[in-house]
Design an enzyme around this catalytic site. Structure first.
Site, PDB file in Angstrom:
ATOM      1  N   ARG A 168     -13.650  -8.762   0.707  1.00  0.00           N
ATOM      2  CA  ARG A 168     -12.207  -8.574   0.503  1.00  0.00           C
ATOM      3  C   ARG A 168     -11.480  -9.884   0.811  1.00  0.00           C
ATOM      4  O   ARG A 168     -10.533 -10.267   0.111  1.00  0.00           O
ATOM      5  CB  ARG A 168     -11.679  -7.444   1.414  1.00  0.00           C
ATOM      6  N   HIS A 208      -7.054   0.741  -6.871  1.00  0.00           N
ATOM      7  CA  HIS A 208      -7.323  -0.162  -5.744  1.00  0.00           C
ATOM      8  C   HIS A 208      -7.968  -1.445  -6.318  1.00  0.00           C
ATOM      9  O   HIS A 208      -9.153  -1.711  -6.100  1.00  0.00           O
ATOM     10  CB  HIS A 208      -8.250   0.531  -4.741  1.00  0.00           C
ATOM     11  N   GLN A 212     -10.008  -3.937  -4.116  1.00  0.00           N
ATOM     12  CA  GLN A 212     -11.340  -3.457  -3.747  1.00  0.00           C
ATOM     13  C   GLN A 212     -12.344  -3.780  -4.852  1.00  0.00           C
ATOM     14  O   GLN A 212     -13.474  -4.199  -4.579  1.00  0.00           O
ATOM     15  CB  GLN A 212     -11.298  -1.943  -3.486  1.00  0.00           C
ATOM     16  N   ARG A 270       0.877  -1.173   0.000  1.00  0.00           N
ATOM     17  CA  ARG A 270       0.000   0.000   0.000  1.00  0.00           C
ATOM     18  C   ARG A 270       0.906   1.212   0.000  1.00  0.00           C
ATOM     19  O   ARG A 270       1.678   1.417   0.956  1.00  0.00           O
ATOM     20  CB  ARG A 270      -0.926  -0.026   1.223  1.00  0.00           C
ATOM     21  N   CYS A 304     -16.382   1.459  -0.095  1.00  0.00           N
ATOM     22  CA  CYS A 304     -15.252   0.587   0.255  1.00  0.00           C
ATOM     23  C   CYS A 304     -14.882   0.670   1.726  1.00  0.00           C
ATOM     24  O   CYS A 304     -14.239  -0.234   2.252  1.00  0.00           O
ATOM     25  CB  CYS A 304     -14.043   0.937  -0.609  1.00  0.00           C
ATOM     26  N   ASP A 359     -17.252   7.035  -2.212  1.00  0.00           N
ATOM     27  CA  ASP A 359     -16.065   6.859  -1.377  1.00  0.00           C
ATOM     28  C   ASP A 359     -15.811   8.206  -0.698  1.00  0.00           C
ATOM     29  O   ASP A 359     -16.413   9.228  -1.067  1.00  0.00           O
ATOM     30  CB  ASP A 359     -14.873   6.415  -2.252  1.00  0.00           C
TER      31      ASP A 359
HETATM   32  N1  NVA Z   1      -9.978   6.475  -1.616  1.00  0.00           N
HETATM   33  C1  NVA Z   1      -9.613   6.024  -0.299  1.00  0.00           C
HETATM   34  C2  NVA Z   1      -9.795   4.548  -0.204  1.00  0.00           C
HETATM   35  C3  NVA Z   1      -9.421   3.942   1.115  1.00  0.00           C
HETATM   36  C4  NVA Z   1      -9.632   2.473   1.145  1.00  0.00           C
HETATM   37  C5  NVA Z   1      -8.182   6.399   0.004  1.00  0.00           C
HETATM   38  O1  NVA Z   1      -7.339   6.365  -0.901  1.00  0.00           O
HETATM   39  O2  NVA Z   1      -7.897   6.778   1.140  1.00  0.00           O
HETATM   40  N1   CP Z   2     -11.310  -0.482   1.774  1.00  0.00           N
HETATM   41  C1   CP Z   2     -10.059  -0.543   2.282  1.00  0.00           C
HETATM   42  O1   CP Z   2      -9.081  -0.727   1.555  1.00  0.00           O
HETATM   43  O2   CP Z   2      -9.999  -0.397   3.624  1.00  0.00           O
HETATM   44  P1   CP Z   2      -8.660  -0.178   4.491  1.00  0.00           P
HETATM   45  O3   CP Z   2      -8.130   1.180   4.140  1.00  0.00           O
HETATM   46  O4   CP Z   2      -9.131  -0.269   5.911  1.00  0.00           O
HETATM   47  O5   CP Z   2      -7.681  -1.246   4.132  1.00  0.00           O
END
Ligand code: NVA
Ligand code: CP
Length: 301
Positions: free
Chosen positions: A288, A131, A134, A104, A260, A221
């Site tokens: 997931r 992502h 997701q 990540r 998500c 989101d």
């Molecule tokens: N769009 C959000 C998704 C988190 C799972 C982010 O990038 O923080």
């Molecule tokens: N949806 C998702 O990726 O959640 P987290 O940021 O908690 O991993």
């Protein structure tokens, strides 16, 4: 013949057959929770986090444990990469220990660099641009609740962000029509839109009501992603892009609501919608686990 990627960075690496077989595998794994219990025995996944996570971290770790393997959770801030070791050297080193790397990252270029230098599969667990994991869970959730994928109408309302970009690829592969409503300046990745347009209906517009009209699925989101927390950006979305009961009323009466997570109630979605009858966000979060088990089995066994 379904194409399985070596690494999964955007979702565009999959073809329609590859995506469909992953969703089928995930449905089977969900029905038979203990299936594949020893399939990844002695296999190891390194998980690198440069940003916070709840679902991604836990679902990957549990997935590896349920398949008989092991996950090593690494916070980038406590790795030598935080002191200047290159991601290329990090990828080369980890590849000598583990069977796959999930990361990540802030900058999508970082996951590309890891993948370019790793000799094991690399999975994007969220970058600023994509992502893909997701989207796998989202498509499984839609398939479960709607009984099909092809021909459905999905409406994305809000920020044309990382989750939206991978969803656009996924809708293209699954032949779901997608309408994306965003304020000016927040549109999704034009390459994802152009690529998916070759396979399905994709339109990007400003008006949430038009995007949602008759939709089978409404998705949003956060307006402040981890990589993009400037408070000023929220003003561009509110109140028009919040998913409220009155916006949901424009969708098909049997429409489902998805997010998500994590969510900010009262910001991108009303509490009455995310906690209401049409919301399937907890199934989505659970999925997931099942889709990532399917992915790990494909990449590692
Ligand atoms: N769009 C959000 C998704 C988190 C799972 C982010 O990038 O923080
Ligand atoms: N949806 C998702 O990726 O959640 P987290 O940021 O908690 O991993």
């Amino acid at each position: 013949m379904a194409k399985m990627p070596f690494s999964l960075l955007t979702l565009d690496e999959l073809d329609a057959g590859g995506l469909s077989s992953l969703i089928c595998d995930a449905m089977r794994l969900k029905r038979h929770r203990r299936a594949g219990a020893a399939k990844l025995k002695s296999r190891t996944l390194a998980m690198i986090f440069s940003k916070p996570s709840t679902r991604t971290r836990v679902s990957f770790e549990v997935a590896m444990a349920q398949l008989g393997g092991h996950a090593v959770s690494l916070d980038l801030a406590r790795m030598q990469a935080s002191r200047g070791e290159s991601l290329a050297d990090t990828a080369r080193t980890l590849s000598r220990y583990v069977d796959a790397i999930m990361a990540r990252v802030y900058d999508h270029a970082d996951i590309v660099e890891l993948a370019d230098h790793a000799t094991v599969p690399v999975i994007n667990g969220l970058s600023d641009m994509f992502h893909p994991c997701q989207t796998l869970a989202d498509l499984l959730t839609i398939r479960e609740h709607k009984g099909q994928l092809a021909g459905l109408d999905v409406a994305w309302v809000g920020d044309g962000n990382n989750v939206c970009n991978s969803l656009i690829y996924g809708c293209g592969l699954a032949r779901i029509n997608i309408k994306v409503a965003t304020p000016r300046g927040f549109a999704p990745d034009p390459r994802a839109v152009a690529e998916s347009k070759k396979r399905t209906g994709v339109s990007v517009m400003a008006d949430p009501a038009s995007a949602v009209a008759g939709a089978d699925v409404v998705i949003t989101d956060t307006f402040t992603s981890i990589h993009n927390t400037a408070p000023a950006r929220i003003k561009k979305f509110l109140p028009r892009y919040r998913v409220t009961d009155s916006l949901m009323a424009r969708a098909d009466p049997d429409a489902i609501f998805m997010h998500c997570l994590p969510a900010k109630r009262g910001q991108e979605v009303s509490a009455s919608v995310i906690d209401g009858q049409q919301s399937v966000v907890w199934d989505e979060a659970e999925n997931r686990l099942h889709t990532q088990k399917a992915l790990l089995l494909r990449l590692l066994s």
